[in-house]
Write an enzyme that holds these catalytic residues in place. Structure first.
Site, PDB file in Angstrom:
ATOM      1  N   VAL A   1     -11.422  -0.226   6.001  1.00 65.41           N
ATOM      2  CA  VAL A   1     -12.594  -1.092   5.825  1.00 65.41           C
ATOM      3  C   VAL A   1     -12.913  -1.194   4.335  1.00 65.41           C
ATOM      4  CG1 VAL A   1     -15.024  -1.464   6.371  1.00 65.41           C
ATOM      5  CG2 VAL A   1     -13.522  -0.354   8.051  1.00 65.41           C
TER       6      VAL A   1
ATOM      7  N   GLY B   1      -1.656 -15.060  -4.540  1.00 67.39           N
ATOM      8  CA  GLY B   1      -1.330 -13.933  -3.669  1.00 67.39           C
ATOM      9  C   GLY B   1      -2.541 -13.295  -3.008  1.00 67.39           C
TER      10      GLY B   1
ATOM     11  N   VAL C   1       0.831  -1.207   0.000  1.00 67.51           N
ATOM     12  CA  VAL C   1       0.000   0.000   0.000  1.00 67.51           C
ATOM     13  C   VAL C   1       0.871   1.265   0.000  1.00 67.51           C
ATOM     14  CG1 VAL C   1      -1.860   1.238   1.161  1.00 67.51           C
ATOM     15  CG2 VAL C   1      -1.823  -1.257   1.210  1.00 67.51           C
TER      16      VAL C   1
ATOM     17  N   GLY D   1     -11.112  -1.707   1.729  1.00 68.24           N
ATOM     18  CA  GLY D   1     -10.122  -1.176   0.791  1.00 68.24           C
ATOM     19  C   GLY D   1     -10.542   0.072   0.052  1.00 68.24           C
TER      20      GLY D   1
ATOM     21  N   ASP E   1     -10.269 -11.101  10.253  1.00 61.99           N
ATOM     22  CA  ASP E   1     -10.083  -9.888   9.456  1.00 61.99           C
ATOM     23  C   ASP E   1     -11.437  -9.202   9.220  1.00 61.99           C
ATOM     24  OD1 ASP E   1      -8.450  -8.215   7.466  1.00 61.99           O
ATOM     25  OD2 ASP E   1     -10.016  -9.039   6.181  1.00 61.99           O
TER      26      ASP E   1
ATOM     27  N   LYS F   1     -12.970  -5.244  10.638  1.00 54.78           N
ATOM     28  CA  LYS F   1     -13.646  -4.235   9.821  1.00 54.78           C
ATOM     29  C   LYS F   1     -15.073  -4.016  10.330  1.00 54.78           C
ATOM     30  CE  LYS F   1     -10.812  -5.803   6.002  1.00 54.78           C
ATOM     31  NZ  LYS F   1     -10.760  -6.736   4.883  1.00 54.78           N
TER      32      LYS F   1
HETATM   33  N1  NAP Z   1      -2.444  -4.931   1.078  1.00 55.12           N
HETATM   34  C1  NAP Z   1      -3.740  -4.595   0.980  1.00 55.12           C
HETATM   35  O1  NAP Z   1      -4.391  -4.903  -0.011  1.00 55.12           O
HETATM   36  C2  NAP Z   1      -4.396  -3.816   2.099  1.00 55.12           C
HETATM   37  C3  NAP Z   1      -5.754  -3.454   1.956  1.00 55.12           C
HETATM   38  C4  NAP Z   1      -6.362  -2.691   2.967  1.00 55.12           C
HETATM   39  C5  NAP Z   1      -5.630  -2.358   4.077  1.00 55.12           C
HETATM   40  N2  NAP Z   1      -4.329  -2.751   4.197  1.00 55.12           N
HETATM   41  C6  NAP Z   1      -3.583  -2.347   5.397  1.00 55.12           C
HETATM   42  O2  NAP Z   1      -2.514  -1.508   5.018  1.00 55.12           O
HETATM   43  C7  NAP Z   1      -1.416  -1.691   5.917  1.00 55.12           C
HETATM   44  C8  NAP Z   1      -0.162  -2.036   5.117  1.00 55.12           C
HETATM   45  O3  NAP Z   1      -0.380  -3.241   4.408  1.00 55.12           O
HETATM   46  P1  NAP Z   1       0.617  -3.744   3.257  1.00 55.12           P
HETATM   47  O4  NAP Z   1      -0.099  -4.846   2.569  1.00 55.12           O
HETATM   48  O5  NAP Z   1       1.104  -2.591   2.466  1.00 55.12           O
HETATM   49  O6  NAP Z   1       1.800  -4.355   4.141  1.00 55.12           O
HETATM   50  P2  NAP Z   1       3.266  -4.755   3.645  1.00 55.12           P
HETATM   51  O7  NAP Z   1       3.321  -4.907   2.187  1.00 55.12           O
HETATM   52  O8  NAP Z   1       3.701  -5.866   4.522  1.00 55.12           O
HETATM   53  O9  NAP Z   1       4.135  -3.448   4.020  1.00 55.12           O
HETATM   54  C9  NAP Z   1       4.473  -3.106   5.340  1.00 55.12           C
HETATM   55  C10 NAP Z   1       5.539  -2.028   5.291  1.00 55.12           C
HETATM   56  O10 NAP Z   1       5.840  -1.632   6.620  1.00 55.12           O
HETATM   57  C11 NAP Z   1       7.243  -1.573   6.765  1.00 55.12           C
HETATM   58  N3  NAP Z   1       7.564  -1.837   8.173  1.00 55.12           N
HETATM   59  C12 NAP Z   1       7.319  -2.947   8.895  1.00 55.12           C
HETATM   60  N4  NAP Z   1       7.769  -2.791  10.167  1.00 55.12           N
HETATM   61  C13 NAP Z   1       8.300  -1.543  10.212  1.00 55.12           C
HETATM   62  C14 NAP Z   1       8.947  -0.805  11.234  1.00 55.12           C
HETATM   63  N5  NAP Z   1       9.102  -1.285  12.444  1.00 55.12           N
HETATM   64  N6  NAP Z   1       9.385   0.433  10.922  1.00 55.12           N
HETATM   65  C15 NAP Z   1       9.240   0.962   9.684  1.00 55.12           C
HETATM   66  N7  NAP Z   1       8.622   0.294   8.688  1.00 55.12           N
HETATM   67  C16 NAP Z   1       8.183  -0.938   8.951  1.00 55.12           C
HETATM   68  C17 NAP Z   1       7.810  -2.627   5.839  1.00 55.12           C
HETATM   69  O11 NAP Z   1       9.153  -2.306   5.539  1.00 55.12           O
HETATM   70  P3  NAP Z   1      10.032  -3.170   4.487  1.00 55.12           P
HETATM   71  O12 NAP Z   1       9.333  -3.023   3.154  1.00 55.12           O
HETATM   72  O13 NAP Z   1      11.355  -2.507   4.493  1.00 55.12           O
HETATM   73  O14 NAP Z   1      10.016  -4.574   5.012  1.00 55.12           O
HETATM   74  C18 NAP Z   1       6.861  -2.467   4.642  1.00 55.12           C
HETATM   75  O15 NAP Z   1       7.326  -1.470   3.779  1.00 55.12           O
HETATM   76  C19 NAP Z   1      -1.859  -2.773   6.905  1.00 55.12           C
HETATM   77  O16 NAP Z   1      -2.405  -2.163   8.059  1.00 55.12           O
HETATM   78  C20 NAP Z   1      -2.953  -3.506   6.148  1.00 55.12           C
HETATM   79  O17 NAP Z   1      -3.894  -4.124   7.002  1.00 55.12           O
HETATM   80  C21 NAP Z   1      -3.699  -3.474   3.236  1.00 55.12           C
END
Ligand code: NAP
Length: 438
Positions: free
Chosen positions: A134, A189, A15, A136, A203, A207
Site C-alpha cells: 500500500v 513509464g 522491485v 509503496g 489499483d 490498496k
Molecule cells: N513496481 C512498483 O513500483 C511497485 C510498487 C509497489 C508494489 N509493487 C508490487 O511488487 C510486485 C512486483 O512488481 P514489479 O514491478 O517488480 O514487477 P515486474 O518488474 O514485472 O517483475 C516481476 C518479476 O517476477 C518474475 N516472474 C513472473 N512470473 C514468474 C514465475 N512464474 N516464476 C518466477 N518468477 C516469475 C519475473 O521474471 P523475469 O524478470 O524473468 O520475467 C520478474 O522478475 C507486484 O506485486 C507489484 O504490484 C510494485
C-alpha cells in the site's frame, strides 16, 4: 552475533532486483541495525540469463518459485512476482505452509486472499509483512498496525495511485487533455501499456481494501468498493473546480458511518488549501483520522524500485529483529479469525457535498427547472455559477455549475435524473463528490 537471516527472493523485476541491490549496498548498516546479517541465499525469476544489475551468483537459482518457497534454505520468503493468482499465490501459500515468514508487495493478492493467508501465517506463528503493498515507500501499514494503538479510526483516505495523480496534476497545471497526459505517463513509464487498472481505480481499490481492514478490524472486502475512474474528467471540471476553490484528486476513501463502512474510489474535489491537495505528480498520500490523534497525513513515493524496496527491506529487517514469542502482532492488526464481517454502507446513503456540472440549452426557464429539481429533493445549494458557452450546432448553450451543501447520493442522483428527463441538457451531466479534508 545471532545467525544470519536467510532470505529467498521470488521475482527479480523492478522491485525484486532493487531489494537485492539494497540488501547488498546497505548490508553493513542493516547488520548493525538488526544485530545479524541478512543474506540472499535463493532467488527465482522466469529468465535465468537476464542481467539483474546485481551479482546473485552466491544465491541458489530456482526455476520454480514454489520449490524455492518449500525447499530452499531460507528463513524468509520474499514474493515480488505479482498477480492475485498463479505463481504468486501458490508460492506464498507454500512458504506459509512450510512455516516460513513471508514478505510481499502484492496488493492484488492480499486484496483477494489476504485474510486466508493471514490465518495460515497466524496458525503457523510466522509473519506476513506487506508494507510495500500500500502506497509503496510510505510506512502506512506500520503506522496503522503499530503506532496507533488505542486509536479508533473514523476515516482513512488517500491518493494511492501515482499514475492518476500525475495525470490530474498535469491536466490542472498545463491545461492538457486527459488523453495527452495519459500518453505522457505511458511514455515516461508511469503507466502500463494497458492503463485501465490504474485509471479506472482498480489499483486504488486493492490498496483501499487493505487499509479498510486495518482501520476497522473487518474482513477484506475488495469486491464491495464503489468504483469510478478518472477517464471522464475534463478540462471543464478542472477549471470549474479551481474557480470554486477545489482541486480534483482520485481518492480511495473508507469511512465508518451509521449504516456500515463506506469504501469508495472516485474523482473527488478537495479544498485547494487542504494538505492533501498539495500532493502533486506521482506522489502518494494517506490521511488517517482517529478519535485520539485527529488527522495524520503521510505522503511520499508510492512506487518505483527503490522506494518500494525501502518498504520491503524494512519488513525484512523487522523479521531479522523479531525474536520468537516477541513479534509485532497479527497481520491485520487483530487475529485474522477475529476480523468482523464487512458491513457495507450503501452508496446511495453517502452524505456529503456535491459538484454538479450541467451543459444546458441557453433558454428561459431552464435554470428555474434545475432549481426546482434540486429543491424537490431537499438539496440546498452553496454556490451557483453560470457561463454562456456560445452557440453549438445552431443552439445557444450554457454551463451551470452547482455546489451543494451536505446532501445524500440518492438525492443527487434523483435530482440529476430529473434534470435529464426535463430535456434541457445538451451533454452528459457531470457529478463529482466533495471530500472534507484538513
Ligand atoms: N513496481 C512498483 O513500483 C511497485 C510498487 C509497489 C508494489 N509493487 C508490487 O511488487 C510486485 C512486483 O512488481 P514489479 O514491478 O517488480 O514487477 P515486474 O518488474 O514485472 O517483475 C516481476 C518479476 O517476477 C518474475 N516472474 C513472473 N512470473 C514468474 C514465475 N512464474 N516464476 C518466477 N518468477 C516469475 C519475473 O521474471 P523475469 O524478470 O524473468 O520475467 C520478474 O522478475 C507486484 O506485486 C507489484 O504490484 C510494485
Amino acid at each position: 552475533m545471532a545467525e544470519a537471516l536467510r532470505v529467498g527472493i521470488a521475482g527479480l523485476g523492478t522491485v525484486g532486483a532493487s531489494v537485492a541491490r539494497v540488501l547488498r549496498d546497505k548490508g553493513a548498516e542493516l547488520t548493525r541495525q538488526c544485530g545479524r546479517e541478512i543474506v540472499v541465499t535463493a532467488v527465482s525469476a522466469r529468465d535465468r540469463t537476464r542481467d539483474r544489475g546485481v551479482d546473485l551468483s552466491g544465491a541458489q537459482w530456482f526455476d520454480d518459485p514454489i520449490e524455492l518457497a518449500e525447499k530452499a534454505d531460507i528463513d524468509v520468503f520474499i514474493e515480488l512476482i505479482g498477480g492475485d493468482e498463479g505463481a504468486a499465490r501458490a508460492c506464498v501459500r507454500a512458504a506459509l505452509d512450510a512455516g516460513r515468514h513471508v514478505v510481499t508487495a502484492n496488493k492484488a493478492l492480499l486484496a483477494k486472499h489476504g485474510v486466508a493467508l493471514a490465518e495460515i501465517a497466524e496458525k503457523k506463528g510466522v509473519l506476513l509483512n506487506y508494507e510495500a503493498a500500500v502506497a509503496g515507500g510510505i510506512p502506512v501499514i506500520k503506522t496503522m498496525r503499530e503506532a496507533m494503538a488505542g486509536n479508533s479510526v473514523t476515516r482513512v483516505f488517500g491518493i494511492l495511485n501515482g499514475t492518476c495523480n500525475y495525470i490530474l496534476t498535469r491536466m490542472e497545471a498545463e491545461g492538457l487533455t486527459f488523453e495527452a497526459c495519459l500518453a505522457d505517463a505511458q511514455r515516461l513509464g508511469y503507466a502500463e501499456a494497458d492503463p485501465t487498472f490504474d485509471i479506472e481505480g482498480n489499483d486504488t481499490a486493492h490498496k483501499l481494501a487493505i487499509l479498510t481492514s486495518l482501520a476497522f478490524g473487518s474482513k477484506i472486502a475488495a469486491d464491495d468498493i464503489y468504483l469510478e475512474g478518472i477517464s471522464n474528467i475534463t478540462q471543464a471540471d478542472i477549471r470549474a473546480a479551481a474557480e470554486l476553490g477545489y482541486r480534483i484528486k482520485l481518492l480511495g476513501v473508507a469511512q465508518r458511518t451509521e449504516s456500515g463502512i463506506e469504501q469508495r474510489v472516485h474523482p473527488t474535489m478537495v479544498p485547494t488549501a487542504s494538505v492533501i491537495a498539495q500532493v502533486h505528480g506521482v506522489t502518494n498520500a494517506v490521511a488517517i483520522e482517529t478519535d485520539i490523534l485527529g488527522e495524520l497525513l503521510l505522503s511520499g513515493p508510492g512506487a518505483g524500485g527503490n522506494a518500494t524496496a525501502s518498504a520491503v527491506v524494512g519488513d525484512i529487517a523487522d523479521i531479522a529483529k523479531s525474536r520468537p514469542g516477541f513479534q509485532h502482532g497479527p497481520v491485520f492488526g487483530r487475529p485474522a479469525k477475529e476480523l468482523k464481517p464487512y458491513k457495507k454502507a450503501q452508496m446511495r446513503s453517502h452524505a456529503g457535498g456535491y459538484f454538479i456540472r450541467l451543459t444546458v440549452h441557453d433558454r428561459i426557464g431552464v435554470f428555474a427547472a434545475i432549481a426546482k429539481r434540486m429543491a424537490d429533493n431537499d438539496i440546498s445549494l452553496e454556490s451557483i455559477v453560470q457561463h454562456a458557452n456560445g452557440t453549438e450546432g445552431g443552439t445557444a448553450q450554457k454551463t451551470v455549475i452547482l455546489v451543494t451543501h451536505e446532501t445524500t447520493e440518492a438525492a443527487v442522483r434523483k435530482a440529476v435524473d430529473g434534470v435529464t428527463k426535463d430535456g434541457h441538457l445538451t451533454d452528459k451531466p457531470q457529478v463529482i463528490r466533495i471530500e472534507r479534508a484538513g
